[in-house]
Scaffold this motif. Structure first.
Motif, short mmCIF file in Angstrom:
data_model
loop_
_atom_site.label_atom_id
_atom_site.label_comp_id
_atom_site.label_asym_id
_atom_site.label_seq_id
_atom_site.Cartn_x
_atom_site.Cartn_y
_atom_site.Cartn_z
N GLY A 296 -2.06 -6.81 10.86
CA GLY A 296 -0.92 -5.92 10.64
C GLY A 296 -1.31 -4.69 9.83
O GLY A 296 -0.95 -3.56 10.17
N THR A 297 -2.08 -4.92 8.75
CA THR A 297 -2.53 -3.80 7.91
C THR A 297 -3.48 -2.91 8.70
O THR A 297 -3.40 -1.68 8.64
N ARG A 298 -4.38 -3.54 9.44
CA ARG A 298 -5.33 -2.78 10.27
C ARG A 298 -4.56 -1.86 11.24
O ARG A 298 -4.85 -0.67 11.37
N ASP A 299 -3.55 -2.42 11.90
CA ASP A 299 -2.78 -1.61 12.87
C ASP A 299 -2.05 -0.46 12.18
O ASP A 299 -1.96 0.65 12.73
N ALA A 300 -1.55 -0.71 10.96
CA ALA A 300 -0.87 0.35 10.22
C ALA A 300 -1.87 1.47 9.88
O ALA A 300 -1.55 2.66 9.98
N LEU A 301 -3.09 1.07 9.51
CA LEU A 301 -4.12 2.07 9.20
C LEU A 301 -4.52 2.86 10.44
O LEU A 301 -4.73 4.08 10.39
N VAL A 302 -4.59 2.17 11.58
CA VAL A 302 -4.94 2.86 12.84
C VAL A 302 -3.86 3.89 13.20
O VAL A 302 -4.17 5.01 13.61
N ASP A 303 -2.59 3.53 13.01
CA ASP A 303 -1.51 4.49 13.28
C ASP A 303 -1.64 5.72 12.37
O ASP A 303 -1.49 6.85 12.82
N LEU A 304 -1.94 5.48 11.09
CA LEU A 304 -2.12 6.60 10.15
C LEU A 304 -3.30 7.47 10.58
O LEU A 304 -3.25 8.70 10.52
N PHE A 305 -4.35 6.80 11.05
CA PHE A 305 -5.55 7.51 11.52
C PHE A 305 -5.18 8.46 12.68
O PHE A 305 -5.57 9.63 12.69
N HIS A 306 -4.44 7.96 13.65
CA HIS A 306 -4.09 8.80 14.80
C HIS A 306 -3.14 9.93 14.41
O HIS A 306 -3.20 11.03 14.96
N GLN A 307 -2.26 9.65 13.46
CA GLN A 307 -1.29 10.66 13.04
C GLN A 307 -1.93 11.75 12.19
O GLN A 307 -1.56 12.91 12.29
N HIS A 308 -2.87 11.35 11.33
CA HIS A 308 -3.38 12.29 10.31
C HIS A 308 -4.86 12.63 10.46
O HIS A 308 -5.39 13.44 9.70
N LEU A 309 -5.54 11.98 11.39
CA LEU A 309 -6.94 12.27 11.76
C LEU A 309 -7.99 11.91 10.71
O LEU A 309 -9.14 11.68 11.06
N ALA A 310 -7.62 11.90 9.44
CA ALA A 310 -8.58 11.51 8.40
C ALA A 310 -7.85 10.62 7.40
O ALA A 310 -6.74 10.94 6.97
N MET B 130 0.84 -1.20 0.00
CA MET B 130 0.00 0.00 0.00
C MET B 130 0.87 1.25 0.00
O MET B 130 1.93 1.29 0.61
N GLN B 131 0.40 2.31 -0.72
CA GLN B 131 1.14 3.57 -0.78
C GLN B 131 0.30 4.66 -0.13
O GLN B 131 -0.93 4.59 -0.14
N THR B 132 0.99 5.66 0.43
CA THR B 132 0.28 6.75 1.08
C THR B 132 0.71 8.09 0.51
O THR B 132 1.79 8.22 -0.04
N ARG B 133 -0.19 9.06 0.67
CA ARG B 133 0.08 10.42 0.20
C ARG B 133 -0.66 11.40 1.11
O ARG B 133 -1.84 11.19 1.41
N ARG B 134 0.05 12.44 1.56
CA ARG B 134 -0.60 13.47 2.39
C ARG B 134 -1.65 14.21 1.56
O ARG B 134 -1.46 14.45 0.37
N LEU B 135 -2.76 14.58 2.21
CA LEU B 135 -3.85 15.22 1.47
C LEU B 135 -3.96 16.73 1.69
O LEU B 135 -4.45 17.45 0.84
N ALA B 136 -3.54 17.18 2.86
CA ALA B 136 -3.60 18.62 3.17
C ALA B 136 -2.60 18.90 4.28
O ALA B 136 -2.10 17.96 4.91
N ASP B 137 -2.31 20.18 4.52
CA ASP B 137 -1.31 20.52 5.54
C ASP B 137 -1.72 20.05 6.93
O ASP B 137 -0.92 19.48 7.67
N ALA B 138 -2.99 20.30 7.29
CA ALA B 138 -3.39 20.08 8.68
C ALA B 138 -3.77 18.64 8.97
O ALA B 138 -3.67 18.19 10.12
N LEU B 139 -4.26 17.92 7.96
CA LEU B 139 -4.76 16.57 8.22
C LEU B 139 -4.95 15.81 6.91
O LEU B 139 -4.92 16.39 5.83
N GLY B 140 -5.19 14.51 7.04
CA GLY B 140 -5.60 13.71 5.89
C GLY B 140 -4.47 12.95 5.25
O GLY B 140 -3.42 13.50 4.94
N ILE B 141 -4.70 11.65 5.05
CA ILE B 141 -3.76 10.82 4.31
C ILE B 141 -4.54 9.85 3.43
O ILE B 141 -5.58 9.33 3.84
#
Ligand SMILES: O=C(O)CCC(=O)C(=O)O
Ligand SMILES: [Fe+2]
Length: 295
Positions: free
Chosen positions: A26-40, A1-12
């Motif tokens: 494992g994938t679920r936990d990675a998504l949860v970490d992204l959720f906490h880091q980026h909020l959306a 899976m690849q990720t990309r920031r969506l906006a300055d304040a939040l979102g991935i």
């Protein structure tokens, strides 16, 4: 899976995930970490059946199980009737889902709950060519950037939400806002249970013409409350704190309903829009138990 920031304040954004396959831990936990880091989190995928969508959401927590039949014909998934359909489509003289095509104002879902849902998820099934974008605002970024004078007007105050919406026009005594049978009182500044970050609690004000909560602020009369809320809402709406989601069919948008507010643009009633949605009301992974109630 690849990720990309969506906006300055939040979102991935996450691409390259097969959303139709069961999500491994494992994938679920990675998504949860992204959720906490980026909020959306925006997961680009394919259009799912209601059952596939609910199965995926259950990897993150328990979806709100309240029966949706007062809004639309419920979909029964082995006895679970909580899948909300957000739609302007009519069929056989009935609304297929909730909320039509009008603009929806900034809000947090289930704002009068003692503990509002840690997350809300939406899935794009039929999407519009223009309009109908969903906006997400980071209430952490908005808090951090509060001008000193606005911070001084907010600090230490609480906001009072009527438990019954649209009910108090003209007949409310100022003292009533302290009555827990009539109002839910919550601090305007709160601390996030997982990240510890301070955020503004916005709740809801005018979501749609038929959902107008007219909240009150401790120590202020009706006009004073409205003036302070105008200033808070103007601040939260600044583009610096926002991500505006342009829907593609198959998207899953999942955001932190504590640390974010959301809104929706209006769209052409002749276009069809259908989203599956569900607040995630309890969760061991998005929300670590009773710690959530602290501060
Ligand atoms: O239609 C949208 O984009 C948002 C709807 C909404 O606020 C919700 O389902 O809670
Ligand atoms: Fe909402």
């Amino acid at each position: 899976m690849q990720t990309r920031r969506l906006a300055d304040a939040l979102g991935i954004e996450v691409v390259g995930l097969d959303t139709t396959a069961p999500l491994d831990e494992g994938t679920r936990d990675a998504l949860v970490d992204l959720f906490h880091q980026h909020l959306a989190l925006v997961i680009r995928g394919t259009v799912l059946t209601p059952r596939q969508y609910v199965d995926l959401i259950r990897k993150f927590g328990q979806p709100d199980a309240s029966d949706t039949s007062r809004y639309h014909e419920p979909i029964d998934i082995d006895g679970f009737k909580g899948l909300r359909l957000v739609s302007n489509i009519e069929s056989g003289g009935r609304n297929v889902g909730q909320f039509g095509n009008d603009e929806m104002g900034w809000h947090q879902d289930r704002w009068t709950d003692a503990v509002p849902p840690p997350a809300t998820a939406l899935h794009g099934v039929e999407v519009t060519k223009s309009g109908g974008r969903t906006g997400i605002a980071s209430l952490v970024a908005a808090y951090d950037a509060l001008p000193a004078d606005l911070l001084a007007r907010i600090e230490g105050r609480s906001i009072h939400f009527p438990l019954k919406v649209n009910d108090f026009e003209g007949e409310l005594d100022d003292a009533d806002i302290e009555d827990p049978a009539l109002f839910r009182k919550v601090p305007l500044v709160q601390r996030h249970a997982v990240t510890g970050a301070k955020f503004l609690f916005l709740g809801a004000r005018r979501i749609l013409s038929y959902i107008d909560t007219a909240p009150r602020i401790t120590g202020l009369d009706k006009d004073g409350s409205a003036a302070l809320l105008d200033a808070i809402y103007d601040h939260v709406a600044l583009p610096a704190f926002n991500y505006l989601h342009q829907w593609r069919a198959g998207d899953i948008l999942i955001w932190d309903n504590r640390a974010c507010a959301h809104r929706r643009e209006s769209f052409d009633p002749d276009e069809r829009r259908l989203l599956y949605g569900t607040p995630i009301v309890t969760s061991d992974v998005l929300w670590r138990g009773e710690a959530a109630l602290a501060g």
